[in-house]
Write a protein that holds these residues in place. Sequence first.
Motif, short mmCIF file in Angstrom:
data_model
loop_
_atom_site.label_atom_id
_atom_site.label_comp_id
_atom_site.label_asym_id
_atom_site.label_seq_id
_atom_site.Cartn_x
_atom_site.Cartn_y
_atom_site.Cartn_z
N MET A 1 -45.27 28.64 -2.48
CA MET A 1 -44.45 28.09 -2.43
C MET A 1 -43.81 26.95 -2.76
SD MET A 1 -42.43 28.94 1.82
CE MET A 1 -42.54 30.55 1.08
N GLN A 2 -42.94 26.19 -3.48
CA GLN A 2 -42.49 24.60 -3.79
C GLN A 2 -41.78 23.74 -2.38
OE1 GLN A 2 -41.22 23.88 -8.04
NE2 GLN A 2 -42.85 25.16 -8.65
N LYS A 3 -41.80 22.74 -2.49
CA LYS A 3 -41.05 21.89 -1.52
C LYS A 3 -39.89 21.05 -2.11
CE LYS A 3 -44.74 21.31 1.86
NZ LYS A 3 -45.88 20.22 2.32
N ILE A 4 -39.05 20.95 -1.58
CA ILE A 4 -38.26 19.92 -1.86
C ILE A 4 -37.86 18.68 -0.38
CG2 ILE A 4 -36.96 21.27 -3.58
CD1 ILE A 4 -34.71 21.67 -0.87
N GLU A 5 -37.34 17.88 -0.55
CA GLU A 5 -37.42 17.15 0.07
C GLU A 5 -36.73 16.20 0.24
OE1 GLU A 5 -39.51 12.61 -0.48
OE2 GLU A 5 -40.87 14.07 -0.61
N ILE A 6 -36.20 15.87 1.74
CA ILE A 6 -34.81 14.99 1.47
C ILE A 6 -35.39 13.76 2.20
CG2 ILE A 6 -32.53 15.54 3.00
CD1 ILE A 6 -32.52 18.09 2.28
N ASN A 7 -34.14 12.39 1.78
CA ASN A 7 -34.80 11.61 2.30
C ASN A 7 -33.07 11.40 3.83
OD1 ASN A 7 -37.01 10.88 1.49
ND2 ASN A 7 -36.32 10.61 0.04
N THR A 8 -33.93 10.52 4.90
CA THR A 8 -32.61 10.54 5.62
C THR A 8 -33.05 9.52 6.60
OG1 THR A 8 -31.44 11.39 7.10
CG2 THR A 8 -33.29 11.98 6.84
#
Length: 96
Positions: A1-8
């Motif tokens: 499974m791959q990850k995505i990243e959200i910066n907040t």
Amino acid sequence: MQKIEINTPEPEKAIPVLKDAIERQKQIISQSLVRTEEKIRQLAKQMQVDPDLLMAGKVPHPGNKDMDLLELEGELEIRRHLREQLESLEHLTICP
């Protein structure tokens, strides 16, 4: 499974919003799936066609029913797409 990243700057606020958005999208897709299934049942019954046989290419397309059969094939394709979308959402995990 791959990850995505959200910066907040405020993950404690963003995480509930993202979870809610995913759940709402699942509900919308599930409702669309129910409507599509009903339309498939109606069209199949009206034309006396087995949708599985139609998708397998085993149902002839006489000229007088060609457009109706194409409509049913379209609904079957929509159902397939909705199922794929729902399955994709079911596998999402938000990792704080």
